[in-house]
Design an enzyme around this catalytic site. Structure first.
Site, short mmCIF file in Angstrom:
data_model
loop_
_atom_site.label_atom_id
_atom_site.label_comp_id
_atom_site.label_asym_id
_atom_site.label_seq_id
_atom_site.Cartn_x
_atom_site.Cartn_y
_atom_site.Cartn_z
N CYS A 92 52.26 28.67 26.13
CA CYS A 92 53.71 28.61 26.33
C CYS A 92 54.21 27.18 26.09
O CYS A 92 54.17 26.71 24.97
CB CYS A 92 54.07 29.14 27.73
SG CYS A 92 55.80 29.58 27.89
N GLU A 137 46.74 33.87 31.46
CA GLU A 137 46.34 33.52 32.83
C GLU A 137 47.15 34.28 33.87
O GLU A 137 46.78 34.32 35.03
CB GLU A 137 46.46 32.00 33.03
CG GLU A 137 47.85 31.46 33.34
CD GLU A 137 48.79 31.35 32.14
OE1 GLU A 137 48.47 31.89 31.06
OE2 GLU A 137 49.87 30.72 32.29
N HIS A 151 51.10 34.55 28.18
CA HIS A 151 50.35 33.96 29.28
C HIS A 151 49.16 34.81 29.70
O HIS A 151 49.27 35.61 30.63
CB HIS A 151 51.27 33.83 30.51
CG HIS A 151 52.31 32.79 30.42
ND1 HIS A 151 52.09 31.47 30.77
CD2 HIS A 151 53.61 32.85 30.05
CE1 HIS A 151 53.21 30.77 30.61
NE2 HIS A 151 54.15 31.59 30.17
#
Lengths: 757, 228
Positions: free
Chosen positions: B85, B203, B201
């Site tokens: 990002c 994560e 993302h």
């Protein structure tokens, strides 16, 4: 007294002391001016008059609301801070952790400058949380706008949503839920209420206090500018044509600064050298210096020349009243100045010592080498010398008119009309998907939002954050208020708002713990408006007592009315905190698989009062609040809690706007399935499908669990009935297919986006 | 393998990256932007957020942060570097990966689950990914990938496109593109294939408690590849 020895110099240099007319222009009543003279033992100068005007404004002093707010239940075993005592409520959630949470309005700024108004509302509420040492973990918001077809409404909605998004997204705390309604009554006065919740270890909570003569007082964060001067006074007046002239009363937000301030603040609190800390919101430096000092009866000597400012030659009253955002006042242990300074240097933030703590109980402000104001802290603040008024109130005439509503004057829906009503409700701005709004908010940062992939009536957020001990717990949070109900009957409507919030938490598998409220009303000097307020507080108090969810604090916003449109609907928004001890108790609202049985827990009445169907489809605006009985509600919630705990249901979803049909449709759409149900021949079809009588929950049950489920409900004594079953994709009512789940989604998913494009 | 997550002022996904790697039993430390020490890390992550507020162009200031000297040297030595990002935006500003990231075509920030189709057959991040579509969150206002025709050709010719936005079945369509990215590009790597940038993302989809572990599959593939 010292003050009589050397009078503070006047400023700006008007040449003479301000008159009672000036006081009036600053929003003070003549009586209040006299009282100030009594307190000071002399006439105030302009700076002092400005100080009293903001501190005694409704926004800071709650002068027109406090006598009623004190009637709300405020205690439970879990409460670690009493309402109003600290910047936000503090609730023990076990494992040595506490949740700090609060809701606050930014209605007036958002009416004029929606982007900054909403953004700074988000900033302010988060500062209230992290000044206590709590790391914010989730945000909600509750929004009200006028008719969505008006260009002005679209501009306000776009600005507010972007403001909330840009601030919250950069600040890095997820926005995990909220509510939004549209009604003509909000055409001039939108409502923007922002909620934040944070987590802190018990025993590491920072307090908004001050003590210890000689301890240094620091201002940290942003420099002080001329924005938001008299913002608190501004929020204490009706909105008028002239309001745009007060544009400088709207502050400007900097989420990047706020993020740095968050990290630095948590670090200084963790250092153990902070005596007290308070954020600067309404009324800026004067509010934090007076409130912190009054807490333990100390005073402060403050040199305004040392405040970092954005422009030269700011007048004393401008520095004192500025509502520049992202600032904090911190009282530090003497000798530990360097520790604090180093932390702020690390984060590249201003940190300036501006004064010291004294034992005088008075605030002395100096500018350009001279004393410019000398005021007693105690007399400025709520609970001290700030005025408290009992206002006159009177039931408005329309209430008895609304009560005369006769359901028999409204034709029941015909079979041919059903689909039209269904589509009307599915695509109605008050009911349709809020995707257009919430996709502009970062709902996932922090990897704690358990609702992203599992929809439910309330948001579920894991108790998790940098530096916090591991736990399996989650908080369950929601904001609720159907203001149409409150307008129809403020007492019942406010009870329903509390009940719905609790129901949402229960349907999600949580245990309701406590409430923060945002009381949005019109002008309190109008007796009919004040009656709204009094009745709503009474209803809220009764419901919060019954649900054992004390009010930990919140915010009162009066003057949400305009010369053109009158007052907004009374809107006492409830923000409720719940707890989920065990992650396995999580419940979602989506139907599972075709063949599962669908049940209604609770009983349906022949009632369409104040429903979205009656109001916007039938066009009948005058009807009472929907049927509600608090004991019935308590019993229904207990039964729902039990069947979730015993793992007897696949889904649970409460009935609210749009009634049974919308609840079924939402559960079906979320599971990408359909439903087939039968109506009740003993009830009107519109009441059965679209009525909004309270205390009802739709659940689905797998075939193998039906017997156990029915046994549990029978034992509870709560009314329940099997409505039908989950289908693979058709919405079927009494054997007739109304639409498919795809049709429903087409109407529901993008209705708001289409309006806004 | 030791991971380092750089914390810029305004980073807000640094802890999420640390948490995801910790969940996967990796050694991970945070690296402060004012430092010049990578603390012996083998794999550097530039996390999401709004570094320096992103008041100029996204990532434009962060690339000049003190620690970026060491990060760039690390990448030029062939060290592993990944930007997620805002981290991807910083990589693009630092010219460590080709292309730029522009304002979303909607002109609006967008946060939702999207689907990713793994593209590059030989990049460490994607080579072993088997599903046709991975459900991963995006959250950005400036995620529209753009590159000139020559750069795009090079990316395609050299298997440098890591992911494309797709529907849940793996079809790369306009409807599945959340931000108007050129050819639905969601992530790219440099020519040497040691620097990875992606807008989505992974994560945020690494923990079973959040109901989606597709991101964890991507990170596991990465670990498998770099731990060899």
């Amino acid at each position: 007294m010292e003050a009589t020895n050397h009078l503070p110099v006047d400023s700006p240099n008007t040449g003479s002391l301000p008159t009672v007319d000036v006081a009036r222009k600053l929003g003070l009543l003549p009586d209040e001016y006299d009282r100030i003279c009594d307190i000071l033992g002399r006439k105030p100068n302009f700076t002092e008059l400005s100080i009293f005007s903001v501190m005694w404004s409704e926004h800071c002093s709650y002068k027109n609301s406090i006598v009623w707010l004190k009637t709300l239940p405020r205690d439970s075993e879990r409460m670690l801070a009493k309402a109003g005592e600290e910047n936000a409520g503090l609730v023990d959630i076990g494992d040595g952790l506490a949740c700090s949470f609060k809701i606050e309005s930014h209605n007036h700024p958002s009416a004029l400058e929606p982007y900054q108004g909403a953004a700074t509302g988000v900033g302010g509420i988060n500062r209230d949380i992290f000044t206590m040492g709590a790391r914010p973990i989730a945000q909600l918001n509750s929004l009200r706008f006028g008719n969505i077809d008006l260009p002005k409404t679209k501009r306000l909605l776009r600005g507010v949503v972007k403001g909330i998004g840009d601030y919250g997204n950069a600040f890095g705390i997820p926005t995990v839920g909220g509510e939004i309604y549209f009604d003509d009554c909000y055409n001039t006065n939108p409502l923007v209420n922002a909620f934040s919740a944070g987590i802190v270890e018990v025993g590491k909570v920072a307090k908004a206090t001050s003590h210890g003569v000689g301890n240094p007082v620091f201002i940290v964060g942003s420099a002080t500018g001329k924005d938001g001067i008299h913002g608190a006074t501004f929020a204490s007046e009706d909105i008028s044509e002239k309001s745009t002239e007060k544009l400088p009363a709207v502050q400007v937000g900097d989420p990047f600064m706020e993020k740095l301030l968050l990290e630095a603040t948590l670090e200084i609190i963790a250092s153990g050298h902070v005596i007290g800390i308070q954020d600067m919101g309404a009324a800026g430096i004067i509010c934090s210096t007076s409130e912190m000092s009054a807490k333990e009866g100390f005073g402060m000597d403050v040199n305004l020349d040392l405040v970092p400012t954005r422009q030269a030659n700011m007048q004393p009253f401008e520095i004192l009243l500025s509502e520049s955002q992202e600032r904090m006042l911190v009282v530090v242990q003497k000798g530990k100045e360097d520790v604090i300074q180093q932390i702020f240097d690390k984060w590249d933030l201003h940190c300036a010592q501006i004064g010291t703590v004294t034992d005088t109980g008075r605030l002395h402000f100096y500018r350009w080498g001279q004393l410019v104001a000398d005021v007693p802290a105690h007399d400025l603040v709520l609970g001290g010398g700030a005025p408290q008024y009992h206002r006159e109130y009177r039931e408005p005439a329309y209430i008895s008119e609304f009560a005369k509503f006769d359901i028999n004057t409204v034709a029941d829906v015909t079979a041919g009309e059903l689909k039209t009503v269904a589509e009307h409700l599915l695509s109605h701005p008050n009911i349709c998907s809020r995707k257009w709004v919430y996709e502009q908010y970062d709902s996932m940062v922090g990897t704690a939002n358990r609702s992203t992939n599992a929809p439910s009536d309330a948001a579920v957020v894991r108790v998790k954050g940098a530096g916090l001990p591991q736990t399996d717990k989650s908080i369950v949070i929601t904001v609720d208020c159907n203001s149409r109900y409150v307008n129809a009957n403020p007492n019942t409507g406010a009870q329903i708002a509390v009940a719905e919030a609790a129901r949402n938490i229960v349907c999600t598998g949580g245990e309701p713990l406590a409430v923060t409220n945002n009381l949005n009303f019109g002008n309190p000097y109008v007796p009919e408006v004040y009656w709204h307020f009094v009745e709503a507080v009474k209803g809220m108090g009764a419901a919060c007592s019954r649900f054992e969810t004390p009010v930990t604090g919140g915010n009162v916003s009066f003057y949400n009315q305009s010369s053109d449109d009158g007052p907004v609907f009374p809107t006492p928004t409830i923000g409720m905190l719940g707890l989920m001890e065990n992650p396995d108790n999580r419940m979602t609202l989506n139907f599972g698989q075709a063949g599962d049985a669908i049940y209604l827990i609770g009983s349906t009445k022949d009632d369409i009062a104040s429903s979205e169907y009656l109001y916007s489809f039938r066009g009948v605006k005058a009807s009472p609040a929907p049927a509600f009985d608090i004991e019935e509600e308590v019993a229904v919630q207990a039964a729902v809690k039990q069947v979730i705990k015993d793992k007897l249901v696949v889904s649970a979803h409460d009935l609210s706007d749009g009634g049974l049909f919308i609840a079924l449709a939402e559960s079906a759409m979320a599971g990408n399935v359909g439903f087939s149900i039968k109506t009740d021949a003993g009830l009107r079809t519109d009441a059965f499908l679209f009525g909004e009588n309270q205390s009802r929950v739709v659940v689905s049950v797998s075939a193998g669990q039906q017997a156990a489920f029915e046994a549990a409900l029978s034992a509870s004594g709560v009314a329940f009935s099997q409505l039908g079953e989950v289908t693979s994709g058709d919405f079927v009512i009494d054997g007739t297919t109304l639409m498919t789940v795809a049709d429903a989604k087409a109407a529901y998913d993008n209705a708001l986006g289409t309006k806004m494009s | 393998m030791k991971f380092g997550v750089v914390v810029f002022p305004g980073s807000n996904c640094d802890q999420d990256a640390v948490d995801a790697l910790t969940l996967m039993d990796q050694e991970v430390v945070k690296l402060w932007h004012k430092d010049h020490d990578l603390q012996g890390c083998d794999f550097i992550i530039l996390p999401g957020g709004f570094s320096y507020g992103d008041y100029l162009r996204t990532g434009a200031v962060a690339r000049f942060s003190p620690i970026m000297n060491e990060v760039i040297a690390h990448a030029n030595r062939g060290g592993y570097l990944m930007g997620i990002c805002n981290g991807f935006q910083i990589l693009a500003e630092a010219r460590l990966v080709p292309g730029v990231l522009l304002r979303n075509t909607s002109q609006k920030y967008v946060c939702k689950n999207i689907y990713l189709k793994p593209e590059s057959k030989d990049a460490l991040l994607t080579a072993g990914l088997e599903k046709s579509a991975y459900k991963i969150p995006v959250a950005h206002g400036d995620g529209r990938y753009f590159a000139d025709a020559d750069t795009l050709k090079q990316l395609n010719d050299h298997e440098q496109v890591l992911f494309r936005y797709c529907d849940e079945f793996g079809n790369v369509t306009d409807e599945a593109n959340p931000n108007g990215s050129l050819d639905n590009i969601a992530g790219v790597c440099n020519a040497a294939k040691n620097v990875f940038g992606m807008m989505p993302h992974p994560e945020r989809a690494a923990d079973i408690a959040l109901g989606n572990t597709d991101g964890r599959l991507i990170l596991e593939q990465l670990l498998k590849a770099v731990l060899v």
